[in-house]
Scaffold this active site. Structure first.
Site, PDB file in Angstrom:
ATOM      1  N   LYS A   8      -1.298   3.771 -13.959  1.00  0.00           N
ATOM      2  CA  LYS A   8      -0.162   4.624 -13.560  1.00  0.00           C
ATOM      3  C   LYS A   8       0.892   3.795 -12.841  1.00  0.00           C
ATOM      4  O   LYS A   8       0.558   2.933 -12.031  1.00  0.00           O
ATOM      5  CB  LYS A   8      -0.663   5.721 -12.640  1.00  0.00           C
ATOM      6  CG  LYS A   8       0.400   6.390 -11.810  1.00  0.00           C
ATOM      7  CD  LYS A   8       0.122   6.449 -10.296  1.00  0.00           C
ATOM      8  CE  LYS A   8       0.171   5.173  -9.531  1.00  0.00           C
ATOM      9  NZ  LYS A   8       0.271   5.311  -8.062  1.00  0.00           N
ATOM     10  N   PRO A  92      -6.016  -4.060 -12.448  1.00  0.00           N
ATOM     11  CA  PRO A  92      -6.414  -4.660 -11.175  1.00  0.00           C
ATOM     12  C   PRO A  92      -6.773  -3.595 -10.133  1.00  0.00           C
ATOM     13  O   PRO A  92      -6.221  -2.487 -10.142  1.00  0.00           O
ATOM     14  CB  PRO A  92      -5.207  -5.489 -10.737  1.00  0.00           C
ATOM     15  CG  PRO A  92      -4.125  -5.209 -11.692  1.00  0.00           C
ATOM     16  CD  PRO A  92      -4.655  -4.427 -12.847  1.00  0.00           C
ATOM     17  N   VAL A  93      -7.723  -3.951  -9.265  1.00  0.00           N
ATOM     18  CA  VAL A  93      -8.263  -3.019  -8.265  1.00  0.00           C
ATOM     19  C   VAL A  93      -7.399  -3.085  -6.986  1.00  0.00           C
ATOM     20  O   VAL A  93      -6.879  -4.147  -6.645  1.00  0.00           O
ATOM     21  CB  VAL A  93      -9.722  -3.428  -7.947  1.00  0.00           C
ATOM     22  CG1 VAL A  93     -10.309  -2.589  -6.840  1.00  0.00           C
ATOM     23  CG2 VAL A  93     -10.572  -3.324  -9.213  1.00  0.00           C
ATOM     24  N   GLY A  96      -2.212  -0.312  -6.514  1.00  0.00           N
ATOM     25  CA  GLY A  96      -1.137   0.683  -6.622  1.00  0.00           C
ATOM     26  C   GLY A  96      -0.990   1.235  -8.029  1.00  0.00           C
ATOM     27  O   GLY A  96       0.008   1.885  -8.353  1.00  0.00           O
ATOM     28  N   ALA A  98      -3.525   3.104  -9.594  1.00  0.00           N
ATOM     29  CA  ALA A  98      -4.431   4.262  -9.743  1.00  0.00           C
ATOM     30  C   ALA A  98      -5.598   3.978 -10.694  1.00  0.00           C
ATOM     31  O   ALA A  98      -6.064   4.887 -11.378  1.00  0.00           O
ATOM     32  CB  ALA A  98      -3.671   5.520 -10.181  1.00  0.00           C
ATOM     33  N   GLY A 100      -8.825   3.380 -10.179  1.00  0.00           N
ATOM     34  CA  GLY A 100     -10.029   4.163  -9.874  1.00  0.00           C
ATOM     35  C   GLY A 100      -9.834   5.628 -10.216  1.00  0.00           C
ATOM     36  O   GLY A 100     -10.730   6.278 -10.779  1.00  0.00           O
ATOM     37  N   SER A 101      -8.652   6.159  -9.908  1.00  0.00           N
ATOM     38  CA  SER A 101      -8.353   7.570 -10.220  1.00  0.00           C
ATOM     39  C   SER A 101      -8.320   7.787 -11.722  1.00  0.00           C
ATOM     40  O   SER A 101      -8.757   8.825 -12.228  1.00  0.00           O
ATOM     41  CB  SER A 101      -6.993   7.967  -9.645  1.00  0.00           C
ATOM     42  OG  SER A 101      -6.969   7.766  -8.264  1.00  0.00           O
ATOM     43  N   SER A 102      -7.804   6.799 -12.445  1.00  0.00           N
ATOM     44  CA  SER A 102      -7.711   6.919 -13.899  1.00  0.00           C
ATOM     45  C   SER A 102      -9.108   6.870 -14.528  1.00  0.00           C
ATOM     46  O   SER A 102      -9.377   7.601 -15.492  1.00  0.00           O
ATOM     47  CB  SER A 102      -6.829   5.798 -14.436  1.00  0.00           C
ATOM     48  OG  SER A 102      -6.481   6.068 -15.758  1.00  0.00           O
ATOM     49  N   ASP A 134      -4.527  11.265  -6.850  1.00  0.00           N
ATOM     50  CA  ASP A 134      -3.883  10.809  -8.092  1.00  0.00           C
ATOM     51  C   ASP A 134      -4.645  11.240  -9.339  1.00  0.00           C
ATOM     52  O   ASP A 134      -4.169  11.046 -10.457  1.00  0.00           O
ATOM     53  CB  ASP A 134      -3.797   9.268  -8.103  1.00  0.00           C
ATOM     54  CG  ASP A 134      -2.554   8.751  -7.389  1.00  0.00           C
ATOM     55  OD1 ASP A 134      -1.613   9.536  -7.175  1.00  0.00           O
ATOM     56  OD2 ASP A 134      -2.543   7.549  -7.055  1.00  0.00           O
TER      57      ASP A 134
END
Ligand code: C5P
Length: 282
Positions: A8, A92-93, A96, A98, A100-102, A134
């Site tokens: 995102k 990349p972790v 910014g 998202a 993990g949310s994705s 998110d």
């Protein structure tokens, strides 16, 4: 079942105020790009398990993908009997984007399909709200206005398709810390969200790109800020129509109408040793 979990971008991010629940009211224009993790979900197995190609990521409930599966099991399918989740990370972790949310949203979409639960996208997004702010947007994707905590979503006229160069500085920021720092600061500049929305409505890529802005850029330390500016300058010098930081950072991205220009920016930024990606909007 394998689902793609898209990264995102925030075309804009504005903080409207602090809420009694400790969260912040936001106004953000979001966009997905085809930089994606691959999330494979197999229902059953007696418990929810997560494995990833990054050894430092948690595999328990702290991993949003596991939290999403547990939430789905609790709220939708108590008979699920666990799920085996395997994630191949490309996003990349703590960047910014998202990621993990994705991944969590991809798990919800996959379980909805695999179990035949038949939740509408909106209901699935509402379920994601309890996993992270998110996640609802990541369930739906595309170009959208996100308000409230980030869960109030309005689909927008899609951003005209374009190339995107993303570059992540070597440092990471903590989302709660950056929000706390924003509270103590008078923001000097705000995004022209209305102008951005009008440009999107008109299908005006250049107008939209020029109006991109993220208030968290104002919250960075001078050193972080100069790192972000250096990437922005490289993107703009190579012909980006606009460049901005995504989320609480530190990834910076630029939108390009020309593939050749995007490629040149990508090549130059990659040589700096920072994680750099060339993507398309989706
Ligand atoms: O909802 P999520 O767990 O992703 O949020 C992470 C952190 O970001 C929260 O604990 C909070 O500090 C901050 N946040 C916020 N306002 C939002 C979204 C997130 O303050 N709208």
């Amino acid at each position: 079942m394998t689902e793609l979990a898209y990264a995102k971008l925030n075309l804009s991010l504005d903080i409207l105020g602090r809420r009694p629940d400790g969260y912040h009211d936001l106004r953000m224009v979001m966009q997905t790009v085809d930089l994606a993790d691959e999330v494979t979900v197999e229902p059953g197995g007696g418990q929810v398990t997560v494995q990833t190609n990054l050894s430092f990521l948690p595999c328990d409930r702290r991993n949003l993908a596991a939290a999403a599966a547990l939430r789905f099991q609790e709220a939708v399918r108590p008979d699920l009997d666990g799920a085996a989740i395997s994630i191949c990370k490309h996003i990349p972790v703590c960047a910014g984007l998202a990621g993990g949310s994705s991944d969590a949203a991809a798990v919800l979409r996959a379980l909805n399909e695999l179990t035949g639960a038949g939740l509408t996208p909106d209901r699935l997004a509402a379920l994601g709200e309890t996993v992270g702010s998110d996640v609802p947007y990541c369930v739906l994707g595309g170009t959208a206005l996100a308000e409230g905590r980030g869960e109030r979503l309005t689909p927008l006229t899609p951003l005209p398709p374009c190339d995107v160069v993303l570059c992540k500085p070597g440092w990471s920021v903590s989302t709660p810390v950056l929000f706390a720092q924003a509270d103590g600061k008078k923001l000097r500049r705000r995004p022209d969200t209305a102008g951005l929305l009008a440009a999107l409505e008109a299908g005006d890529l250049t107008g939209a790109a020029r109006r991109m802005y993220n208030v968290f850029e104002d919250v960075l330390t001078p050193r972080e800020w100069s790192g972000v500016q250096a990437i922005k300058n490289t993107l703009i010098q190579h012909g980006a129509l606009g460049a901005s930081m995504s989320g609480t950072g530190p990834t910076v991205f630029g939108l390009f109408a020309s593939r050749a220009a995007a490629w040149a920016a990508y090549e130059e930024l990659k040589q700096t040793g920072q994680e750099t990606f060339l993507a398309r909007t989706v």
